[in-house]
Design a protein around this motif. Structure first.
Motif, PDB file in Angstrom:
ATOM      1  N   ILE A 230       0.862  -1.180   0.000  1.00 16.66           N
ATOM      2  CA  ILE A 230       0.000   0.000   0.000  1.00 16.66           C
ATOM      3  C   ILE A 230       0.900   1.231   0.000  1.00 16.66           C
ATOM      4  N   ALA A 231       0.746   2.075  -1.009  1.00 15.49           N
ATOM      5  CA  ALA A 231       1.636   3.222  -1.176  1.00 15.49           C
ATOM      6  C   ALA A 231       1.174   4.423  -0.358  1.00 15.49           C
ATOM      7  N   ILE A 232       2.134   5.264  -0.012  1.00 13.94           N
ATOM      8  CA  ILE A 232       1.870   6.578   0.589  1.00 13.94           C
ATOM      9  C   ILE A 232       2.601   7.612  -0.248  1.00 13.94           C
ATOM     10  N   ASP A 233       1.854   8.555  -0.820  1.00 12.95           N
ATOM     11  CA  ASP A 233       2.429   9.673  -1.567  1.00 12.95           C
ATOM     12  C   ASP A 233       1.830  10.945  -0.977  1.00 12.95           C
ATOM     13  N   MET A 234       2.451  11.438   0.087  1.00 14.68           N
ATOM     14  CA  MET A 234       1.925  12.562   0.861  1.00 14.68           C
ATOM     15  C   MET A 234       3.074  13.368   1.460  1.00 14.68           C
ATOM     16  N   GLN A 235       2.754  14.575   1.920  1.00 14.95           N
ATOM     17  CA  GLN A 235       3.667  15.274   2.806  1.00 14.95           C
ATOM     18  C   GLN A 235       3.760  14.496   4.118  1.00 14.95           C
ATOM     19  N   MET A 236       4.843  14.737   4.862  1.00 14.13           N
ATOM     20  CA  MET A 236       5.000  14.027   6.133  1.00 14.13           C
ATOM     21  C   MET A 236       4.254  14.779   7.230  1.00 14.13           C
ATOM     22  N   THR A 237       2.959  14.551   7.257  1.00 18.59           N
ATOM     23  CA  THR A 237       2.069  15.152   8.245  1.00 18.59           C
ATOM     24  C   THR A 237       1.761  14.142   9.341  1.00 18.59           C
ATOM     25  N   VAL A 238       1.043  14.588  10.363  1.00 14.96           N
ATOM     26  CA  VAL A 238       0.591  13.677  11.406  1.00 14.96           C
ATOM     27  C   VAL A 238      -0.253  12.559  10.789  1.00 14.96           C
ATOM     28  N   THR A 239      -1.122  12.924   9.855  1.00 15.40           N
ATOM     29  CA  THR A 239      -1.972  11.921   9.211  1.00 15.40           C
ATOM     30  C   THR A 239      -1.130  10.892   8.464  1.00 15.40           C
ATOM     31  N   ALA A 240      -0.084  11.342   7.780  1.00 15.15           N
ATOM     32  CA  ALA A 240       0.780  10.412   7.052  1.00 15.15           C
ATOM     33  C   ALA A 240       1.463   9.440   8.008  1.00 15.15           C
ATOM     34  N   VAL A 241       1.911   9.922   9.160  1.00 15.98           N
ATOM     35  CA  VAL A 241       2.551   9.052  10.154  1.00 15.98           C
ATOM     36  C   VAL A 241       1.549   8.029  10.689  1.00 15.98           C
ATOM     37  N   ILE A 242       0.330   8.459  10.953  1.00 17.88           N
ATOM     38  CA  ILE A 242      -0.715   7.539  11.422  1.00 17.88           C
ATOM     39  C   ILE A 242      -0.950   6.440  10.385  1.00 17.88           C
ATOM     40  N   ILE A 243      -1.067   6.830   9.125  1.00 18.36           N
ATOM     41  CA  ILE A 243      -1.294   5.855   8.052  1.00 18.36           C
ATOM     42  C   ILE A 243      -0.112   4.899   7.947  1.00 18.36           C
ATOM     43  N   ASP A 259       6.542  13.033  -2.332  1.00 15.68           N
ATOM     44  CA  ASP A 259       5.467  13.854  -2.902  1.00 15.68           C
ATOM     45  C   ASP A 259       5.945  14.779  -4.016  1.00 15.68           C
ATOM     46  N   SER A 260       7.251  14.829  -4.263  1.00 18.63           N
ATOM     47  CA  SER A 260       7.782  15.697  -5.317  1.00 18.63           C
ATOM     48  C   SER A 260       7.870  15.000  -6.669  1.00 18.63           C
ATOM     49  N   PHE A 261       7.623  13.694  -6.725  1.00 15.20           N
ATOM     50  CA  PHE A 261       7.846  12.951  -7.973  1.00 15.20           C
ATOM     51  C   PHE A 261       6.815  13.290  -9.044  1.00 15.20           C
ATOM     52  N   ALA A 262       7.290  13.238 -10.282  1.00 11.87           N
ATOM     53  CA  ALA A 262       6.427  13.400 -11.441  1.00 11.87           C
ATOM     54  C   ALA A 262       5.608  12.124 -11.648  1.00 11.87           C
ATOM     55  N   PRO A 263       4.505  12.192 -12.427  1.00 13.20           N
ATOM     56  CA  PRO A 263       3.624  11.024 -12.598  1.00 13.20           C
ATOM     57  C   PRO A 263       4.339   9.766 -13.085  1.00 13.20           C
ATOM     58  N   THR A 397      11.763  16.168   6.297  1.00 14.21           N
ATOM     59  CA  THR A 397      11.959  15.036   5.404  1.00 14.21           C
ATOM     60  C   THR A 397      10.606  14.587   4.883  1.00 14.21           C
ATOM     61  N   ASN A 398      10.554  13.394   4.327  1.00 13.74           N
ATOM     62  CA  ASN A 398       9.339  12.874   3.720  1.00 13.74           C
ATOM     63  C   ASN A 398       9.377  11.363   3.832  1.00 13.74           C
ATOM     64  N   LEU A 399       8.206  10.744   3.930  1.00 12.88           N
ATOM     65  CA  LEU A 399       8.166   9.281   4.019  1.00 12.88           C
ATOM     66  C   LEU A 399       8.645   8.612   2.747  1.00 12.88           C
ATOM     67  N   GLY A 400       8.785   9.377   1.659  1.00 14.63           N
ATOM     68  CA  GLY A 400       9.322   8.824   0.428  1.00 14.63           C
ATOM     69  C   GLY A 400      10.817   8.592   0.465  1.00 14.63           C
ATOM     70  N   LEU A 420       6.819  17.817  13.639  1.00 20.14           N
ATOM     71  CA  LEU A 420       6.560  17.890  12.207  1.00 20.14           C
ATOM     72  C   LEU A 420       6.072  19.285  11.843  1.00 20.14           C
ATOM     73  N   TYR A 421       6.647  19.842  10.791  1.00 22.36           N
ATOM     74  CA  TYR A 421       6.246  21.159  10.296  1.00 22.36           C
ATOM     75  C   TYR A 421       5.637  20.988   8.917  1.00 22.36           C
TER      76      TYR A 421
END
Length: 718
Positions: A230-243, A259-263, A397-400, A420-421
């Protein structure tokens, strides 16, 4: 710039550094007293000056004048910028361990925590079973099924098999109750960009557990097989950490996508990992810009997407037929305050996370993290950054990227909080967040520090809560990091170098050793380094020299397989055997100085590091070759600046017509930037375009980018 010895510095020179006349007089008098007490040069003088004289409000040129003045004529290179004292060293995680068990572990070699740190590092390499058993106990790691042993020989693993038979869930360790924390302890702090005047948001362990359990239950309604990606493509927010934690807790595997990657880059990673679902956002807020993200995921032909609204609304318009809004996803589970979820306990070798690191063939290497890998990340943080209960850890940083998951495990497993900012970390908003969240360990990459220094965005802020910094991702600049240390009254910078496939670092620093700027003071605990000469043979142990870095294969937490490449071919094939062990390839060129520090000199292969992101030359060249009809071929080269710091991307171009005007080179540079930012990564940019008559090649026609890198490195600027 030439600096004068400290005893020769005058009041006028202090004033010329930007200090008002009256204050310059006082500082000069205090400086003279310090020199009488601590000597006129060397580490002891600098230690006293940095702690008793300098402060963040004083102009940085004065800091430079006094630092370099301390080391005029100093023989050791690089000179220390921070020195541990006995009291602080004894209070660290490693210091307390050595005080209790130093004589037991090291026998007559043990003296005190500072003197005996190097002996403990050597012990960790020579006695991996004893060391890792002890450290996991110190960290309070529990297994649902304990391992039959710590390490055993195994034909499939050049470095041996770690903890056979063990079962656990690494996400569960992040949520567990223990003597490090209670349910009401804060585990996450955060702030949204633009909310600088508002209080910092907090989440307790109880709240985090409830949210993770809710998402884990909702995941099971997707009817995916356990072990599905299951992929995560998000900013590293509280919600992203929970997921992130919920996916692993429920027995699935996270696919990390920046989250910076092109399609097309998103699509490549989804395909390699065989992702069955993806969590993403409708858009990303960066400063005053709102950048689409969900539309990129759709263009990547992603599987079913769960879409989180960036601005908090529960309504998201324009979803694909089978995609699910975050509100509807959570609504699949009947919420109650008593909700719970039983962690899926798995073998320690089960996959938890698929991350990507660029290879040299154009396709990113898919590196699976296992349940052992988070233990390596957390152990590095425990031993080297001294992370523990009461700490607040921030690292933009980012979860990516590997440092995203690293931050989760390094803080939560060790009983610390993570900060987290949600925004761009380059300005005063982030700097104020560091102050308001009372961050104690601030992780950085050099490009961020350079941005802070150029705008002096920390002016007037109080970073006194910081105990240490840590830096990774790219080469550091001495002056930038001297400035950084000065923002927190000269707390040390622990440099940290490793890789996604390592699960952490192999060379770093320690709060029990003097730290030099832009240098590493020690191999990481449990790691042994070798520098290979031009013939591929290891240099004598502890000898000064420079060459390709190789690693002892017995490293806890390191990768043992790749999804889309032969792990043996990538990391071991063609490497020398030493003492019966086949050494592990890493790909960086390293130097060991005469004083025992290590310095990184970039990649030896055709991978470069741009702004902390590893990318292959082939990926960049494939895009740039198609930019204009005048181009015959290109070579992408990462060139370190003469003054140190992150690599700059220089494009060597062979034109069909060799008579190219200078203004056309600038137009081509801008065209390269546009193509790279659209098709590869919006953070990439070409610093310079250099026309060459031809590319140097081997007898087998391979481009020798190393030759070009050496040529370009001799230039003063681009």
């Amino acid at each position: 710039m030439a600096y004068r010895a400290l005893e020769d510095i005058t009041v006028e020179e202090i004033g010329a550094a930007g200090v008002p006349p009256d204050e310059a007089e006082r500082l000069h008098a205090r400086l003279r007293r310090i020199l009488l007490e601590s000597g006129s040069s060397g580490p002891e003088a600098w230690d006293a000056i940095s702690k008793r004289l300098l402060s963040p409000h004083l102009p940085f040129p004065l800091h430079q004048m006094l630092y370099y003045g301390c080391y005029v004529g100093f023989d050791s290179e690089p000179p220390p910028a921070w020195i541990p004292n006995e009291e602080c060293a004894a209070s660290t995680n490693i210091g307390r361990l050595l005080q209790r068990r130093g004589k037991e572990l090291l026998g007559s070699r043990y003296e005190d925590p500072i003197s005996s740190f190097a002996d403990l590092q050597e012990f960790s390499v020579e006695n991996p079973e004893a060391y890792w058993k002890m450290i996991l106990e110190e960290m309070g790691i529990s297994f649902s099924v304990p391992p039959s042993c710590i390490l055993r020989d195994h034909d499939s693993y050049p470095g041996g098999q770690w903890m056979p038979g063990a079962c656990l869930n690494s996400a569960s360790l992040c949520l567990s109750l223990n003597d490090k924390r209670g349910l009401d302890d804060v585990v996450i702090l955060w702030r949204d960009e633009g909310d600088d005047s508002l209080p910092v948001h907090t989440m307790t362990l109880k709240e985090l557990r409830t949210q993770v359990w809710l998402v884990a239950n909702a995941l099971d309604t997707l009817s995916l097989s356990k072990g599905s990606a299951i992929a995560i493509d998000m900013q590293m927010t509280v919600t992203a950490v929970i997921i992130y934690l919920a996916i692993i807790l429920a027995g699935y595997v996270v696919v990390s996508i920046a989250d910076s990657f092109a399609p097309n880059e998103i699509a490549t990673r989804l395909k390699i990992a065989n992702a069955k679902a993806i969590f993403t956002q409708d858009s990303i807020i960066r400063g005053e810009k709102e950048l689409p993200l969900y539309s990129k995921v759709v263009e990547a032909l992603a599987p079913v997407a769960i879409v989180i609204p960036t601005r908090g609304s529960t309504i998201i318009k324009g979803l694909r037929e089978n995609d699910i809004s975050w509100h509807d996803f959570l609504g699949r589970v009947e919420y109650s305050k008593d909700i719970t979820y039983a962690a899926v306990e798995q073998p320690i070798e089960a996959f938890t996370n698929i991350l990507f690191s660029s290879g040299t063939t154009g396709e990113p290497k898919a590196i699976p993290w296992r349940h052992a890998t988070p233990l390596k990340a957390a152990a590095d943080a425990w031993a080297h950054m001294d992370i523990r209960k009461g700490d607040v850890v921030a690292w933009p940083t980012n979860l990516g990227w590997m440092m995203g998951p690293w931050l989760v495990y390094a803080s939560l497993i060790n009983g610390a909080s993570m900060a987290l900012y949600n925004g761009i970390p380059l300005g005063s908003g982030f700097a104020k967040f560091v102050q308001d969240a009372r961050v104690t360990m601030l992780g950085v990459v050099p490009s961020i520090v350079r941005a802070w220094k150029s705008t002096n965005c920390t002016m007037g802020l109080n970073w006194s809560a910081i105990r240490c910094f840590s830096s990774t991702g790219e080469a550091s600049s001495v002056d930038d990091y001297l400035w950084l240390m000065g923002r927190a009254s000269y707390k040390p910078v622990i440099e940290y170098c490793g890789g996604t496939e390592i699960g952490g670092g192999f060379v770093t620093g320690s709060l029990l050793q003097p730290q030099a700027l832009a240098a590493f003071s020690t191999p990481a605990m449990g790691c042994k380094l070798f520098i290979l000469d031009s013939d591929g043979n290891p240099l004598p142990e502890n000898a000064a020299g420079i060459g390709e870095l190789a690693l002892d294969p017995t490293m806890f937490g390191a990768s043992v397989t790749l999804l889309n490449a032969d792990h043996y071919d990538v990391y071991f094939k063609g490497m020398p055997v030493l003492n019966g062990k086949l050494l592990r390839r890493h790909g960086d060129e390293f130097e060991r100085t005469a004083s025992g520090y290590y310095k990184a000199h970039g990649r030896t292969d055709d991978t470069m590091n741009l702004g902390g992101i590893k990318v292959s030359s082939v990926e960049i060249e494939r895009i740039c070759n198609g930019v204009g009809s005048s181009i015959l071929e290109t070579a992408a080269i990462g060139v370190p600046p003469p003054t140190g710091g992150p690599e700059q991307l220089v494009m060597a171009v062979v034109f069909k017509d060799q008579s190219v005007l200078e203004e056309n080179l600038e137009k081509l540079r801008l065209a390269f930037n546009s193509a790279l930012q659209k098709r590869l990564n919006p953070l990439f940019k070409v610093s310079s375009v250099v026309p060459v008559p031809s590319l140097p090649r081997t007898a087998s026609n391979k481009v020798m980018r190393r030759v070009l890198r050496q040529q370009f490195s001799k230039r003063s600027k681009f």
